[in-house]
Each structure stands twice: as structure tokens, then as C-alpha cells.
Design a protein around this motif. Structure first.
Motif, short mmCIF file in Angstrom:
data_model
loop_
_atom_site.label_atom_id
_atom_site.label_comp_id
_atom_site.label_asym_id
_atom_site.label_seq_id
_atom_site.Cartn_x
_atom_site.Cartn_y
_atom_site.Cartn_z
N TYR A 216 1.08 -1.19 -0.11
CA TYR A 216 0.00 0.03 -0.15
C TYR A 216 0.85 1.38 0.01
CZ TYR A 216 -4.13 3.05 1.00
OH TYR A 216 -4.82 4.15 1.14
N ASN A 217 1.88 1.37 0.91
CA ASN A 217 2.65 2.35 0.92
C ASN A 217 3.33 2.63 -0.63
OD1 ASN A 217 2.25 3.09 3.49
ND2 ASN A 217 4.01 1.72 4.26
N ILE A 218 3.95 1.63 -1.10
CA ILE A 218 4.59 1.90 -2.60
C ILE A 218 3.38 2.33 -3.50
CG2 ILE A 218 5.32 0.62 -4.34
CD1 ILE A 218 7.18 -0.86 -2.33
N ALA A 219 2.37 1.59 -3.32
CA ALA A 219 1.25 2.12 -4.34
C ALA A 219 0.84 3.56 -4.20
CB ALA A 219 0.11 1.16 -4.34
N THR A 220 0.80 4.21 -3.05
CA THR A 220 0.28 5.42 -2.69
C THR A 220 1.53 6.33 -2.96
OG1 THR A 220 0.61 5.04 -0.37
CG2 THR A 220 -1.66 4.81 -1.27
N PHE A 221 2.82 5.97 -2.78
CA PHE A 221 3.88 6.95 -2.82
C PHE A 221 4.10 7.43 -4.20
CE2 PHE A 221 8.51 7.80 -3.30
CZ PHE A 221 8.49 8.85 -2.25
N TYR A 222 4.21 6.30 -5.26
CA TYR A 222 4.56 6.76 -6.57
C TYR A 222 3.54 7.38 -7.44
CZ TYR A 222 9.02 4.53 -5.77
OH TYR A 222 10.05 4.05 -5.05
N LYS A 223 3.58 8.69 -8.11
CA LYS A 223 2.52 9.12 -8.76
C LYS A 223 2.03 8.20 -9.99
CE LYS A 223 2.42 13.91 -7.66
NZ LYS A 223 2.92 15.03 -7.76
N ALA A 224 2.98 7.47 -10.50
CA ALA A 224 2.55 6.43 -11.54
C ALA A 224 1.59 5.52 -11.31
CB ALA A 224 3.84 5.62 -12.18
N PHE A 225 1.23 5.17 -9.94
CA PHE A 225 0.15 4.16 -9.49
C PHE A 225 -1.05 5.16 -9.16
CE2 PHE A 225 4.09 1.70 -8.24
CZ PHE A 225 4.00 0.91 -9.32
N LYS A 226 -2.03 4.59 -9.84
CA LYS A 226 -3.54 5.17 -9.38
C LYS A 226 -4.24 4.48 -8.72
CE LYS A 226 -3.35 7.84 -13.75
NZ LYS A 226 -1.78 7.62 -13.82
N MET A 227 -4.87 4.91 -7.62
CA MET A 227 -5.70 3.96 -6.81
C MET A 227 -7.15 4.22 -7.12
SD MET A 227 -3.57 2.54 -4.66
CE MET A 227 -4.50 2.16 -3.06
N THR A 228 -7.58 5.05 -8.00
CA THR A 228 -9.02 5.06 -8.26
C THR A 228 -9.15 4.65 -9.71
OG1 THR A 228 -8.74 7.30 -8.60
CG2 THR A 228 -9.75 6.54 -6.52
N ALA A 229 -10.24 4.22 -10.22
CA ALA A 229 -10.65 4.16 -11.35
C ALA A 229 -10.59 5.30 -12.27
CB ALA A 229 -11.90 3.31 -11.57
N PRO A 230 -10.14 4.92 -13.48
CA PRO A 230 -9.77 6.15 -14.35
C PRO A 230 -11.33 6.53 -14.91
CG PRO A 230 -8.75 4.41 -15.46
CD PRO A 230 -9.29 3.89 -14.08
N GLY A 231 -11.50 7.79 -15.23
CA GLY A 231 -12.76 8.12 -15.90
C GLY A 231 -12.83 7.73 -17.42
N LYS A 232 -13.66 7.93 -18.03
CA LYS A 232 -13.95 7.87 -19.48
C LYS A 232 -12.94 8.76 -20.25
CE LYS A 232 -17.98 8.05 -20.96
NZ LYS A 232 -19.39 7.89 -20.76
N HIS A 233 -13.03 9.97 -19.84
CA HIS A 233 -11.82 10.84 -20.66
C HIS A 233 -10.66 11.24 -19.77
CE1 HIS A 233 -15.17 11.26 -23.53
NE2 HIS A 233 -16.19 11.36 -22.44
N HIS A 234 -9.70 11.41 -20.34
CA HIS A 234 -8.37 11.82 -19.71
C HIS A 234 -8.27 13.47 -19.94
CE1 HIS A 234 -3.81 11.78 -19.01
NE2 HIS A 234 -4.40 12.06 -17.95
#
Ligand code: FES
Length: 302
Positions: A216-234
Motif C-alpha cells: 500500500y505504501n509503495i502504491a500510494t507513494f509513486y504518482k505513476a500508480f492510480k488507486m481509483t478507476a480512471p474516468g472515460k476521458h483523460h
């Protein structure tokens, strides 16, 4: 038990029967079983045969087969051994198999083999030769599983992430379980799922043995990882100096507010997008919009 007379063998096998009942159900089911035995014995002492007869004649499936197996009772048509050996093979799709295993996980280990055979039989009837889908397993839980197990299982189903759990199995098989490989595992999981749901992090921890807090710490530390589902449009919203200075009406702030409130858009704040003459500037799915057009575009997809 006050109204019941027992033979020593009858009392002994009844104790064995109670031990075979899952612990959370024992207190609730015991008075009902005693009532049924009293009716069957009709004022006579309860013998081993009466207890066995009650299980064979009065218990619903699949509990009947499981209890028969636990008591060592065999039966010509519905023998527990037959049920365990006669497991039909089915074709699982989606999360149906993991849901089935979650359901079986609530059955005491000693009875799991019999339950597996019986429940597979029910599943196989429900899918009628076709693929097993999640609704088939859900129907079995709702129709057959008693409380409190039903609520526990349904809660566990809800906690399953919206992704195919086999994805994590395959990724762990590819990279192994060493903590050194965690970044590769997380990148692959995000590439395949689209983001890192908490359930996927939990699954990675379960499969690899790596502590969940580390993951969890690694997943939340790096900006490359997203913890929420991406929207249809970026949407990229320019926060560069020129845009900031030119946006006298505060349209960028309005745009940002609209994006935040929409489930369909994922916002990325970025620096200069290379067209500083008409703030604000957004890039929607790779295409740039400026000034009033930027706001109109965002409003149209919100
Ligand atoms: S600063 Fe926004 S496009 Fe250049």
C-alpha cells in the motif's frame, strides 16, 4: 434435553452430529434437532439408529450428505462418497470460480469435499451445460446457504474488485513472490486492470506473502500508480505560468471544479501544453482546447 431419554450410543452419535455442525450454527440448530429426535423417538429412548434416520430423512441437501459423511453413514442413492467422487466438471467464467471457492471456504474443512460435490451438482444444473457465470453462484448462495454464512459470503463477494482475479494469479506466476519484484507486479496489475483497486493490492499480498502495508505504501507513494478507476476521458489541465496569468476570469478553476465532480473524467494537472496565447488550456483525450472552447468541451462531457 430434559424430555429426551438416550441410549449411550444415541447420545454419543448426537454429540458427534453437533460437532459436525459449523460452530456459529450450533446453538441455533441444537434445539431444533432435539425436537425432531423427540418426535421420531415418540417417547422411547433415542438410539443411534434414530439419530441416523433423522439425518437421512429430515435434513435438507447438501447438509444431509455432509452430515451423513461426518457420521459415517452410507446410502445407496445419495451416498456422501458418491457425491464427493461424482463432481461434474463445468466451465467457469469471470469471477464465478473464485466466488464458488469463497462460498466453500465458509464450510468446515471436514465437510468441504461433500459440499463441493453437491454444490457443483447444483451449479451444473443451473448452467445447463453452458458456462458458469457469477449469477449462478450468487443464486446458489441465496437459495441454499443458511445465515450467518450467507451474509458473510455476500459481503466477501462485494469486496471482490471489479477485475478478473486471475490477472493477479498470472502476474505473480510471471514475476514470483519476491519483494524485489513488487514494482513490476504493481505496474503489470495497473496496466491490465487500469488502476490499483485495494482488492488487487490485498490479492497481491495474499498470493505473494508481501505485507499489505508495504504494498500500500509503495502504491500510494509513486504518482505513476492510480488507486481509483480512471474516468472515460483523460483531461490535462494546464497550470503553466502563462495560462495562470491570462486566465483573468478564473475559468480554469471552474473547469477544475466540473472535472472533479464528474465520474467520467480523470484530471491531470500539467505544465505548459505549448499554446499559451489563450488561457485556459486543456487537453481532452489527446486533443487541445483553448479559452471558451476549453470550458465548452469540459461542460459537454461532464
Ligand atoms: S502555460 Fe498553458 S499552454 Fe502554456
Amino acid at each position: 434435553m430434559a424430555d429426551i431419554q438416550w441410549t449411550p450410543e444415541g447420545e454419543q452419535i448426537f454429540d458427534k452430529l453437533i460437532q459436525a455442525v459449523p460452530e456459529p450454527m450450533r446453538d441455533g440448530i441444537k434445539p431444533k434437532l432435539l425436537e425432531m429426535l423427540a418426535a421420531k423417538a415418540a417417547g422411547n429412548p433415542v438410539t443411534e439408529d434414530i439419530v441416523k434416520k433423522m439425518v437421512e430423512e429430515d435434513m435438507p441437501e447438501p447438509q444431509r450428505s455432509a452430515l451423513m459423511a461426518a457420521l459415517g453413514i452410507s446410502s445407496g442413492d445419495n451416498g456422501a462418497e458418491e457425491a464427493a467422487d461424482d463432481t461434474p466438471s463445468v466451465s467457469w467464467t469471470g469471477k464465478s470460480e473464485i466466488m464458488f471457492e469463497i462460498m466453500l471456504g465458509e464450510v468446515p474443512e471436514a465437510m468441504r469435499g461433500v459440499f463441493r460435490g453437491k454444490l457443483m451438482g447444483v451449479i451444473s444444473q443451473k448452467c445447463q451445460g453452458g458456462d458458469v457465470v457469477e449469477d449462478h453462484v450468487l443464486a446458489v448462495v441465496n437459495e441454499i446457504v443458511p445465515e450467518p454464512f450467507k451474509s458473510t459470503i455476500l459481503k466477501k463477494f462485494k469486496e471482490l474488485g471489479d477485475y478478473d482475479p486471475k490477472i493477479i494469479d498470472d502476474i505473480i506466476a510471471r514475476h514470483g513472490t519476491s519483494q524485489d519484484k513488487l514494482m513490476y507486479i504493481l505496474h503489470d496489475a495497473q496496466d491490465e486492470i487500469g488502476y490499483l483497486p485495494v482488492e488487487a493490492l490485498q490479492a497481491i499480498s495474499n498470493k505473494s506473502g508481501i505485507n499489505l502495508s508495504i504494498i500500500y505504501n509503495i502504491a500510494t507513494f509513486y504518482k505513476a500508480f492510480k488507486m481509483t478507476a480512471p474516468g472515460k476521458h483523460h483531461v490535462k489541465l494546464c497550470c503553466g505560468t502563462a495560462c495562470h496569468l491570462h486566465d483573468k476570469d478564473g475559468i480554469a478553476a471552474e473547469i477544475e471544479q466540473t472535472i472533479v465532480q464528474s465520474d467520467d473524467m480523470t484530471m491531470e494537472k500539467t505544465l505548459c501544453l505549448g499554446c499559451c496565447d489563450c488561457a485556459p488550456v486543456v487537453e481532452v483525450d489527446g486533443k487541445v482546447f483553448k479559452g471558451r472552447d476549453a470550458k465548452a468541451k469540459i461542460d459537454s462531457i461532464a
